[in-house]
Design an enzyme around this catalytic site. Structure first.
Site, PDB file in Angstrom:
ATOM      1  CG  ASP A 309     -13.766  14.160 -39.886  1.00  0.00           C
ATOM      2  OD1 ASP A 309     -14.691  14.178 -39.062  1.00  0.00           O
ATOM      3  OD2 ASP A 309     -12.656  14.705 -39.680  1.00  0.00           O
ATOM      4  CB  ILE A 310     -13.101  19.111 -42.302  1.00  0.00           C
ATOM      5  CG1 ILE A 310     -14.157  19.318 -43.384  1.00  0.00           C
ATOM      6  CG2 ILE A 310     -12.017  20.181 -42.379  1.00  0.00           C
ATOM      7  CD1 ILE A 310     -14.905  20.631 -43.272  1.00  0.00           C
ATOM      8  CD  GLU A 353     -15.247  17.823 -37.381  1.00  0.00           C
ATOM      9  OE1 GLU A 353     -14.270  17.355 -36.772  1.00  0.00           O
ATOM     10  OE2 GLU A 353     -16.212  18.348 -36.803  1.00  0.00           O
TER      11      GLU A 353
END
Length: 430
Positions: A309-310, A353
């Site tokens: 996950d960004i 994301e």
């Protein structure tokens, strides 16, 4: 009216015949009583009858390439002539086209011995009926093979292999023998289908009068290359329900099949891949996860999961706009794909994301090591337009009793713990 003697007529005929070949098919031999200069360049004075038939039937009619061994199974039967036969053939010699009329006469002494006469035609003679034939060829060109089948008598006749000649082959073979001859030309993976669909009992049971059935498979062409074909059986409508006669055809559908497969592949890609990043979409990576669980239980294949996950991606969108955010997602995915290229790892966009990786043949320790390499690399890599950013990673392994939901919940919990621990870190939940 001028009266000619028999000797004078024989001289006229002899002067106009370019080759006289005497054949003993049982001994697989022939010898030439006469050959013109042109014929002698193409056909030796004596030799194997099978080799002669191969040259006349396969390599004339503009077929200069070597034929595959499987097609040579027809040669013994092609050399068996029933009655007198006339056939036109052609070949190139020294850059010039030659057109030949071939006449075959069985001898009275022995039905296995033949006299073959060859004489060259003027090109205008050869093409006299070409205009009509071309119209027929327009229909026939897509058909590589055709024949007439009589199941009651177990025979096949009027065989035509259009790659060899537009004329029918003048021999009869048992249908049961033909199936075993032809099966070696079928792609090995398709041979069971071919034998089942061409089984006489299957045809009798499934094909009604005036009806047809067909199936697609891959079959060798004359050069030995597998191409897609459609095998078609059409049952004749006769006066008896017990009369099982069929027309069988092999249609070349290779180019159309390849176009269709390419189109299907495009639709498959669209249906299973994320349009922005190009990796699997949510549905496809979920299917991959389900398949991985099956592999674990049926093949004892070890599988682990990784979810990335960004960090603070919303802030990137708010600061730089969604167009830049999309570019960052693509750059992020390309970076991950490059780092994972040496492993058998399937990547999919779970949403937003978040990205899920199904890692085959890896235990949790191996995946943790890879995850750490990715996390560190991302944190040190300058991303175009925004500079530096980080990601959080959750890792788990699949257990034998897992469902897709249970495995994902455990993976999601690991990612949540990583983000709750300050982000830019890895958490394992096993």
């Amino acid at each position: 009216m001028q009266v000619y003697s028999e000797s004078e007529i024989n001289k006229v005929l002899n002067d106009n015949i370019d080759a006289i070949l005497v054949v003993c098919s049982k001994e697989d031999s022939y010898h030439a009583l006469k050959r013109s200069e042109i014929i002698s360049k193409y056909i030796p004075a004596e030799g194997s009858y099978k080799a002669l038939i191969e040259k006349l039937m396969f390599h004339m009619n503009d077929k200069d390439s070597e034929i595959t061994e499987d097609y040579k199974v027809f040669l013994p039967k092609m050399g068996e002539f029933k009655g007198r036969i006339a056939q036109k053939i052609s070949f190139d010699l020294d850059g010039q086209k030659h057109y030949i009329q071939m006449l075959v006469y069985p001898t009275e002494k022995n039905k296995d011995d033949y006299v073959i006469l060859l004489f060259e035609l003027d090109k205008h003679e050869f093409y006299r009926d070409e205009k009509l034939k071309n119209k027929v060829r327009t229909i026939q060109n897509s058909y590589l093979f055709s024949m007439y089948v009589d199941l009651n008598n177990d025979n096949v006749n009027s065989i035509n292999v259009s790659e060899i000649s537009e004329n029918n082959m003048h021999y009869v073979v048992k249908y049961s023998e033909w199936r075993m001859m032809i099966v070696n030309m079928i792609l090995p993976e398709d041979q069971e289908l071919f034998l089942r669909k061409t089984n006489p009992e299957y045809l009798k049971e499934n094909l009604k009068p005036s009806k047809s059935l067909s199936f697609d498979c891959q079959m060798k062409n004359l050069e030995g290359q597998y191409i897609w074909v459609k095998l078609i059986f059409g049952r004749s409508d006769t006066t008896s329900e017990e009369d099982f006669r069929f027309v069988f055809m092999v249609q070349d559908i290779h180019e159309d099949s390849l176009k269709l497969f390419n189109e299907l592949k495009k639709f498959e890609t669209l249906a299973s891949h994320d349009s922005l990043t190009g990796v699997f979409n949510h549905g496809r990576i979920e299917t991959e996860l389900s398949n991985a669980i099956k592999d674990l239980n049926t093949k004892n294949r070890q599988v682990s999961l990784m979810m990335l996950d960004i960090d603070y991606f919303k802030k990137i969108n708010d600061t730089y706009g969604h167009a830049v955010g999309d570019d960052i997602l693509k750059e992020f995915v390309n970076t991950i794909k490059e780092k994972l290229s040496e492993y058998e790892i399937k990547i999919g966009r779970w949403g937003g994301e978040e990205f899920v990786c199904v890692c085959y043949d890896m235990d949790i320790n191996a995946v943790q090591k890879i995850a750490e390499e990715i996390r560190q690399y991302i944190s040190e890599k300058p991303f175009e337009k925004i500079g530096f950013m980080t990601c959080s990673v959750g890792v788990t392994s699949i257990n034998e009793k897992d469902t897709v939901k249970e495995a994902f919940v455990r993976l999601d919990d690991a990612l949540y713990k990583a983000k709750a621990s300050g982000r830019n870190c890895i958490c394992i939940n096993n």
